[in-house]
Design an enzyme around this catalytic site. Structure first.
Site, short mmCIF file in Angstrom:
data_model
loop_
_atom_site.label_atom_id
_atom_site.label_comp_id
_atom_site.label_asym_id
_atom_site.label_seq_id
_atom_site.Cartn_x
_atom_site.Cartn_y
_atom_site.Cartn_z
N GLU A 60 0.80 -1.23 0.00
CA GLU A 60 0.00 0.00 0.00
C GLU A 60 0.83 1.28 0.00
OE1 GLU A 60 -0.61 -2.61 1.98
OE2 GLU A 60 -2.64 -3.30 1.49
N HIS A 129 -10.75 -4.27 10.48
CA HIS A 129 -11.49 -4.24 9.21
C HIS A 129 -12.85 -3.56 9.37
CE1 HIS A 129 -8.48 -7.07 7.73
NE2 HIS A 129 -9.04 -7.08 6.54
C1 LIG Z 1 -2.20 -4.39 4.67
C2 LIG Z 1 -3.23 -5.27 4.11
N1 LIG Z 1 -3.50 -5.21 2.78
C3 LIG Z 1 -4.43 -6.01 2.25
C4 LIG Z 1 -5.13 -6.89 3.02
C5 LIG Z 1 -6.19 -7.78 2.42
N2 LIG Z 1 -5.70 -9.17 2.36
C6 LIG Z 1 -5.97 -10.04 3.34
S1 LIG Z 1 -5.19 -11.50 3.11
C7 LIG Z 1 -4.49 -10.96 1.68
C8 LIG Z 1 -3.62 -11.88 0.92
C9 LIG Z 1 -2.49 -12.38 1.74
O1 LIG Z 1 -1.74 -13.29 1.01
P1 LIG Z 1 -0.61 -14.11 1.71
O2 LIG Z 1 0.24 -13.21 2.51
O3 LIG Z 1 0.04 -14.93 0.67
O4 LIG Z 1 -1.39 -15.04 2.76
P2 LIG Z 1 -2.44 -16.20 2.45
O5 LIG Z 1 -3.78 -15.56 2.44
O6 LIG Z 1 -2.10 -16.83 1.18
O7 LIG Z 1 -2.30 -17.11 3.62
C10 LIG Z 1 -4.87 -9.65 1.39
C11 LIG Z 1 -4.46 -8.90 0.21
C12 LIG Z 1 -4.86 -6.89 4.39
N3 LIG Z 1 -5.54 -7.68 5.24
N4 LIG Z 1 -3.90 -6.11 4.91
#
Ligand SMILES: Cc1ncc(C[n+]2csc(CCOP(=O)(O)OP(=O)(O)O)c2C)c(N)n1
Ligand SMILES: [Mg+2]
Lengths: 327, 329
Positions: A60, A129
């Site tokens: 971000e 959230h």
């Molecule tokens: C700072 C932030 N940006 C975006 C999100 C929305 N979001 C939640 S999980 C996620 C993907 C995370 O991917 P990863 O780190 O690979 O973990 P996984 O879900 O695959 O376990 C996103 C974009 C968030 N929670 N926090």
């Protein structure tokens, strides 16, 4: 008139503006194929391609900063921030950079960008959230802040935001994405700094923002049943703020309650109430009332979360007590 | 499966199998609760990734710390949490680990060294590194494991804290669970270059391991934990794994970003629990019947805990403004 969802209205606003101006691009996480988790942007990448609907890594501060730089050099970015809570991650780019550039450059540089994000609790999404953080950015000179409360406003305000030469932060109520409202087929824009009087009244003014507009409207219905006539005002933008309409209404009804989903302390209710108190003091029968979200991190448990956001019943009750002279 | 002297470790093997089975049972029940609208909010299933949490946490003591993620139920179970308090938390009940205030994305279990799940991607990287700083300053010998996903490697804060952890030789293991996806996007589309090379750029020893092989994960974790205790940290581990469900419960139509064949393939050939079970049987550590009865016992535990949590009371409304500030002056 046809009715469309708030989500559809946002989508249309972006598509119309992008067709009009090739300098506009949209950037954020899972905005292209996925069309965001709320599916607000579905279909845009098919029309505009991945050059203009740009998926980013979860970075971000990085893409916010890039949007600032792109805006300074001839682009008109729309930044999609998935949850309003993530605004804390982009604060430096938004508040130290975007907000101040025009001023610090003596008016030479401009930052025409839109940050689209959301607010609103009661989705059981817990403390990271569910926040309504618009007061934080409204505090920073140089940022405009729009708070649409319906599909109609979401479209008209977003189009205005996109055409503005300043950084604009627009918060959508994430509980309203699927709510339908009448939205004209023909093009329209809604001006900033112009409040809407949604309901005329004479006994008490209810100023509601964003998610709290519906709450105020329902409260006004409850009050009508008790013979109390409430005027409901939706400021639509808090920066700039249509003080004249709000103060004018308070002078007329001589009572005012300001309702906003941000935390009550140091928040939007405080600012608007102070302006009413400043400018309508001698017309008021009672102290201006503020109703914000409780000053606690948003709790997860449904048994607790619902206590933290003002309800129509609470607003109506406050108005009754105000009209009875109890407060 | 990584070959190891088998019988000697029987107890640890059975514990790891059981913990993986417990995570799967927990998630199956949580998923069901959500689908039947009994569980409110947002949740992310850990199923498929069990060997990562279990292989690593088996190498830790309850004084060692972990930080967890939005996909955190597995870490929490693996670090020693109880089903009842976990389900109570997921349902927002007073007996939950966080008295219902945190929910699925924020479970913390202080007593077992779980500093908490986090709904901000990358949000725990600073916290974990700070915990390692405490361990170093106080000479406790405790190790901190920072769990995060491949998507989180895009957060700048990681590079800031890795730099400091490397400068100050902090006892921390950055454990990246690369499940191939960051929400609805393939990792390859959001990560340039190699993840291990990024950590190596700070002079941090980095490893890649099959995250479906609990013994391989555990072997590596034991080595790195021991080295951390000797002051040789930090470390980075990339664990190749897969999530079986959607990004969150509710991410049902996902054909546009990954195929059903791919999902089926991982489940059929690379399931961490099935494969470890086969290995245990092959090594004559357990009989098939013993595994079945362990599975049944774990499932019965989970179901009983769900029932308990469904009937448990919500927090009193007076709790809403408790805990905003700590009591101490
Ligand atoms: C700072 C932030 N940006 C975006 C999100 C929305 N979001 C939640 S999980 C996620 C993907 C995370 O991917 P990863 O780190 O690979 O973990 P996984 O879900 O695959 O376990 C996103 C974009 C968030 N929670 N926090
Ligand atoms: Mg991932």
């Amino acid at each position: 008139m046809r009715e469309i969802t708030l989500s559809r209205a946002v989508n249309e606003a972006i598509a119309e503006e992008m067709r009009r101006d090739p300098a506009i691009f949209l950037i954020g996480e899972d905005v292209a194929e996925a069309g965001t988790p709320f599916k607000v942007l579905s279909g845009l990448v098919e029309e505009f391609g991945t050059e203009r609907i740009i998926d980013t890594p979860i970075s971000e501060p990085g893409f916010m900063g890039m949007a600032v730089g792109a805006a300074m050099t001839g682009s008109r970015p729309i930044v999609d921030l998935m949850f309003g809570d993530f605004i804390f991650l982009v604060m430096d780019q938004l508040c130290n950079q975007a907000a101040k550039t025009h001023y610090m450059s003596g008016g030479k540089l401009k930052v025409p960008l839109v940050l689209r994000t959301n607010l609103g609790a009661t989705r059981r999404s817990a403390a990271q959230h569910s926040q309504s953080l618009h007061a934080l950015v409204a505090h920073i000179p140089g940022l405009k802040v729009a708070l649409p409360s319906s599909a109609y406003e979401a479209k008209g305000l977003l189009k205005t935001a996109i055409r503005d030469d300043n950084p604009v932060v627009i918060f959508e109520d994430k509980l309203m994405y699927n709510d339908k409202a009448p939205v004209p087929e023909e093009e329209y824009l809604l001006p900033f700094g112009k409040a809407e009087i949604l309901r005329q009244g004479k006994d008490v003014t209810l100023v509601g923002t964003s998610s709290m507009v519906q709450v105020c409207r329902k409260a006004a219905d409850l009050l009508a049943a008790d013979g109390i006539s409430a005027e409901v005002i939706d400021p639509r933008t808090i920066v700039p703020l249509d003080e004249d309409t709000i103060v004018g209404s308070a002078k007329k009804t001589s009572r005012a309650i300001v309702v906003d989903e941000g935390h009550q302390n140091f928040g939007v209710t405080a600012e608007i109430a102070a302006r009413i108190a400043d400018k309508a003091f001698y017309y008021l029968d009672n102290p201006v009332q503020r109703m914000g979200a409780m000053d606690v991190p948003v709790p997860f448990s449904p048994a607790l979360e619902d206590l933290t956001v003002p309800t129509p019943e609470q607003v109506a009750e406050r108005a009754r007590r105000l009209c009875r002279g109890e407060i | 499966m990584a070959a190891r002297k088998s019988k000697a470790n029987t107890e640890a093997y059975l514990r790891m199998y059981r913990q993986m089975a417990r995570i799967r049972a927990f998630e199956d029940n949580a998923n069901q609760l959500y689908l039947s609208a009994k569980m409110p909010g947002l949740t992310h299933m850990y199923s498929g990734q069990e060997a990562v949490a279990v292989g690593i946490c088996e190498a830790l003591t309850s004084d060692d710390k972990i930080t967890s993620t939005h996909r955190g139920h597995g870490h929490c179970v693996a670090k020693g949490a109880e089903f009842r308090q976990m389900f109570c938390e997921l349902l927002g009940k007073a007996e939950g680990y966080c008295r219902g205030k945190g929910g699925s994305m924020h479970i913390a279990d202080q007593a077992n060294g779980n500093l908490g799940a986090n709904a901000i991607v990358g949000g725990s990287m600073g916290i974990a590194t700070g915990s390692a700083l405490t361990a170093k300053r106080q000479g406790t010998g405790h190790v901190t494991v920072c769990f995060f996903g491949d998507g989180a490697t895009a957060q700048g804060v990681w590079y800031e804290v890795m730099n400091m952890a490397a400068l100050w030789k902090l006892p921390i293991i950055y454990a990246c669970e690369n499940n191939g996806y960051s929400e609805y996007t393939k990792t390859a589309e959001i990560a340039a270059g190699s993840l291990t090379a990024r950590a190596e750029a700070f002079g941090i020893d980095s490893f890649t391991v099959d995250g479906q092989d609990v013994l391989a994960v555990n072997d590596l974790a034991q080595t790195l934990v021991a080295r951390c205790r000797k002051g040789e940290g930090p470390f980075f581990v990339e664990l190749e794994t897969y999530r079986y469900h959607g990004h969150h419960v509710g991410d049902i139509n996902r054909d546009y970003y990954r195929t059903k064949d791919e999902e089926a393939d991982w489940k059929k050939h690379r399931d961490p629990i099935v494969n470890f079970g086969k290995w245990l049987i092959g090594q004559k550590i357990v009989t098939p019947d013993e595994l079945v009865s362990m599975d049944n016992e774990v499932r019965a535990d989970a179901e009983a805990a769900v029932q308990y949590a469904l009937e448990a009371p919500y927090p009193d409304v007076r709790e809403v403004d408790m805990h905003v500030f700590a009591e101490g002056a």
